[in-house]
Design an enzyme around this catalytic site. Structure first.
Site, PDB file in Angstrom:
ATOM      1  N   TYR A 216     -33.451  67.335  -7.589  1.00 53.88           N
ATOM      2  CA  TYR A 216     -32.321  66.674  -8.253  1.00 53.88           C
ATOM      3  C   TYR A 216     -32.795  65.628  -9.262  1.00 53.88           C
ATOM      4  CZ  TYR A 216     -28.868  63.089  -9.087  1.00 53.88           C
ATOM      5  OH  TYR A 216     -28.076  62.165  -9.706  1.00 53.88           O
ATOM      6  N   CYS A 269     -20.126  53.693 -12.889  1.00 47.83           N
ATOM      7  CA  CYS A 269     -19.135  52.630 -13.119  1.00 47.83           C
ATOM      8  C   CYS A 269     -18.727  52.542 -14.590  1.00 47.83           C
ATOM      9  CB  CYS A 269     -19.679  51.283 -12.661  1.00 47.83           C
ATOM     10  SG  CYS A 269     -19.599  51.035 -10.876  1.00 47.83           S
ATOM     11  N   THR A 272     -21.604  55.272 -19.455  1.00 45.92           N
ATOM     12  CA  THR A 272     -21.547  56.262 -20.530  1.00 45.92           C
ATOM     13  C   THR A 272     -20.239  56.146 -21.301  1.00 45.92           C
ATOM     14  OG1 THR A 272     -22.976  57.742 -19.247  1.00 45.92           O
ATOM     15  CG2 THR A 272     -21.759  58.718 -21.071  1.00 45.92           C
ATOM     16  N   ARG A 383     -23.386  66.734 -13.016  1.00 47.58           N
ATOM     17  CA  ARG A 383     -23.955  66.098 -14.206  1.00 47.58           C
ATOM     18  C   ARG A 383     -24.010  67.031 -15.414  1.00 47.58           C
ATOM     19  NH1 ARG A 383     -25.735  60.506 -13.698  1.00 47.58           N
ATOM     20  NH2 ARG A 383     -25.594  60.061 -11.467  1.00 47.58           N
TER      21      ARG A 383
END
Length: 603
Positions: A216, A269, A272, A383
């Site tokens: 990962y 949070c 991005t 993701r």
């Protein structure tokens, strides 16, 4: 085995290390990665043939593919992440410490023969612009083609890095394996991993990383959190700079004045979203330098300059939409890897929050037909991995070797009560205390219980490579250098809730209204702020609220000092800081007492 690959390596120490690793892990062959597009296509093709990579609809997502991980390998594993220093006190109470020699012996046992039946890939990478004083070069050895493709996107990778390294340059040794050797003729797993023996280990004595058992992102793409934060923060302390879990943005006002801000938030949070913010207010512009990591150094003019050491974005997919982050969607349209999202019947991707209603016929992140009302179709920590150059709001200085000058540093977390929308530190010492006091509701970015409030100083709890109390001290030390022109420091909180449990502040693109106030404060506008024990708060009339339907009560909740709440907050931070014992800097203790005493006076 040496003769074929060694011609590509001119660096004696690197050649010797590759040979030593190969003798330990016994791969079937060795490949030196050159970082070319054709190499990427070839390795992606191998992943497609083996069933690891699923190509997406080329009309919608050209040159994109979907990968599904094992359900046992979906996030950072903090409980298996270790900092190895000679003395335990150098790692501090917030890190998992192991003796370096004992851990090396344990890892050598795990790595012995672990690449049997697999290709050993050598991935030279550079964090930061090539030939920049900021940059660090690393070489990752891995047996994961997914890691190779991801590193091609996330870092400057390949031949140009070997050229910059030369014949004697220093580099960080990063060894990774999924930890699943293959017997002759044995069929490989779609996502090989070894969850029983996961180890992500950082050796500060020689600035190296060894990662075993996980494929990962942050556990396997060793340039990211491992080098760019855990190793770099340790190096930065000794060299007088900062390696931070921060986004970097350029903000331009309607008059054409531009400033750069750095902002620190725990994972998932909204880093991005803020980094790619699309302003609603006419005339303002926000441009992205980076969305996750900042390396910050004093410049020749005394200002602090920051670079984004990464070359791509590794963004959380759920919640990303045309409403919340249209620029992120535009960025990952092509040349991207999607991990653990859902798949539509026509070969497109989907995740919770992308559209108001899920399309019919979804295949979930585990490859099973999905029905509404049950578990999420996409994993909460799914993701997208996408090149930084595809960002439509990429700042012109994103690749500057000198970095960009930072005028404001912003700290935030996911807090439903007490913490106001925005407040400005009264001093550098107070600002460091704000960073040290950060706490946030946990998210899916790491394994563990979600929604629980945890202390996360500077959003660096999982990433600080040494004793956190010494890290606080390092931050404080910048104030003693009188030649520096330090940025102002701010606390923000987009996540306040009302008594009914609803978010008070609209967030997302409306966060520009807060950036506008910060922008004006860095220009020296005094009348737009009022001084309080917790810092300078905006005067209610100073925030641009045009077009928002905020009640008087809502505005009061966002911009006032909740004295009982803050007294509890100070007590909570003081209790947390006991873990640092006598290492806690006196300046933070003093600042907490100052805040508490001033709050009691106005109570």
């Amino acid at each position: 085995m040496t003769s074929v690959w060694s011609e590509a390596i001119q660096h004696k120490d690197l050649k010797q290390w590759i040979q030593e690793v190969a003798e330990l892990v016994t791969p079937k062959d060795i490949r030196i990665c050159n970082g070319s597009d054709s190499e990427y296509v070839e390795i992606y093709g191998l992943m497609q043939q083996s069933g690891v990579a699923i190509p997406l609809n080329r009309d919608v997502h050209p040159n994109c593919f979907l990968v599904r991980s094992s359900p046992e390998d979906v996030a950072r594993v903090e409980q298996f992440t270790f900092i190895c220093t000679k003395e335990q006190k150098d790692a501090g109470p917030t890190n998992n410490w192991r003796d370096p020699e004992e851990m090396r012996q344990e890892l050598h046992g795990l790595f012995r023969g672990c690449m049997r039946g697999r290709t050993l890939y050598v991935v030279p990478f550079c964090m930061g612009p090539l030939n920049s004083p900021f940059s660090l070069i690393g070489v990752e050895i891995t047996d994961s083609p997914y890691v190779v493709c991801s590193m091609k996107i996330m870092t400057r990778m390949g031949e140009e890095v070997l050229k910059a390294l030369g014949t004697s340059g220093s580099f960080h040794k990063c060894l990774h394996s999924v930890g699943v050797p293959l017997a002759p003729g044995e069929k490989d797993l779609a996502w090989p991993c070894n969850p029983q023996h996961m180890r992500i280990v950082h050796f500060q004595d020689d600035s190296s990383v060894m990662s075993f058992g996980s494929g990962y992102g942050g556990n396997a793409l060793l340039g990211k959190k491992c080098v760019a934060l855990r190793l770099a923060s340790y190096i930065a302390r000794s060299q007088g700079w900062l390696a931070e879990h921060m986004l970097i943005i350029g903000v331009t006002n309607p008059e054409g004045q531009k400033k750069y801000f750095a902002a620190s938030f725990p994972s998932a949070c909204g880093k991005t979203n803020l980094a790619m913010l699309k302003p609603k207010i006419p005339g303002w512009k926000v441009e992205c330098v980076g969305d996750d990591i900042a390396w910050i150094r004093p410049g020749p003019d005394g200002r602090l300059y920051a670079v984004n050491p990464e070359f791509g974005f590794f963004g959380v997919a759920p919640g990303t939409s045309a409403t919340t982050n249209p620029n992120a969607l535009a960025t990952c349209t092509s040349n991207s890897i999607f991990t653990n999202v859902a798949l539509t019947p026509d070969g497109d991707v989907w995740w919770e929050g992308l559209t108001s209603q899920p399309p019919e016929g979804l295949i979930d992140w585990q490859g099973k037909p999905w029905k509404p009302g049950g578990a999420p179709a996409a994993h909460p920590n799914s993701r997208f991995t996408t090149p930084v150059q595809q960002c439509p709001v990429l700042d012109p200085q994103w690749n500057s070797p000198e970095g960009v000058p930072i005028e404001a540093m912003i700290f935030g977390g996911r807090r439903s009560e007490t913490i106001p929308l925005v407040y400005e530190a009264l001093s550098w010492q107070h600002g460091v205390t704000i960073g040290a006091s950060m706490s946030s509701a946990t998210t899916a970015a790491s394994v563990g219980e979600q929604g629980k409030l945890r202390h996360d100083p500077f959003a660096m709890l999982p990433f600080c490579g040494y004793n956190m109390a010494h890290y606080f001290d390092h931050w404080l030390s910048f104030a003693s250098n009188t030649s520096l022109k330090l940025p102002k420091i701010y606390g923000v909180n987009w996540f306040r809730k009302d008594k009914n449990g609803n978010f008070i502040w609209p967030g997302f693109s409306d966060n520009l209204r807060v950036l506008e106030w910060i922008f004006r404060r860095t220009n020296g506008e005094e009348s737009i702020a009022k001084k309080t024990p917790i810092g300078y708060l905006p005067e209610e009339s100073a925030l641009n609220l045009e077009g928002l339907n905020l009640s008087t009560q809502a505005l009061q909740d966002l911009l006032s000092v909740d004295v009982p709440g803050w007294l509890k907050e100070v007590a909570n931070v003081r209790e947390y800081c006991k873990i640092f014992g006598s290492d806690l800097p006196q300046a933070i203790t003093d600042e907490l007492f100052r805040i508490e005493n001033e709050l009691k006076i106005i109570k």
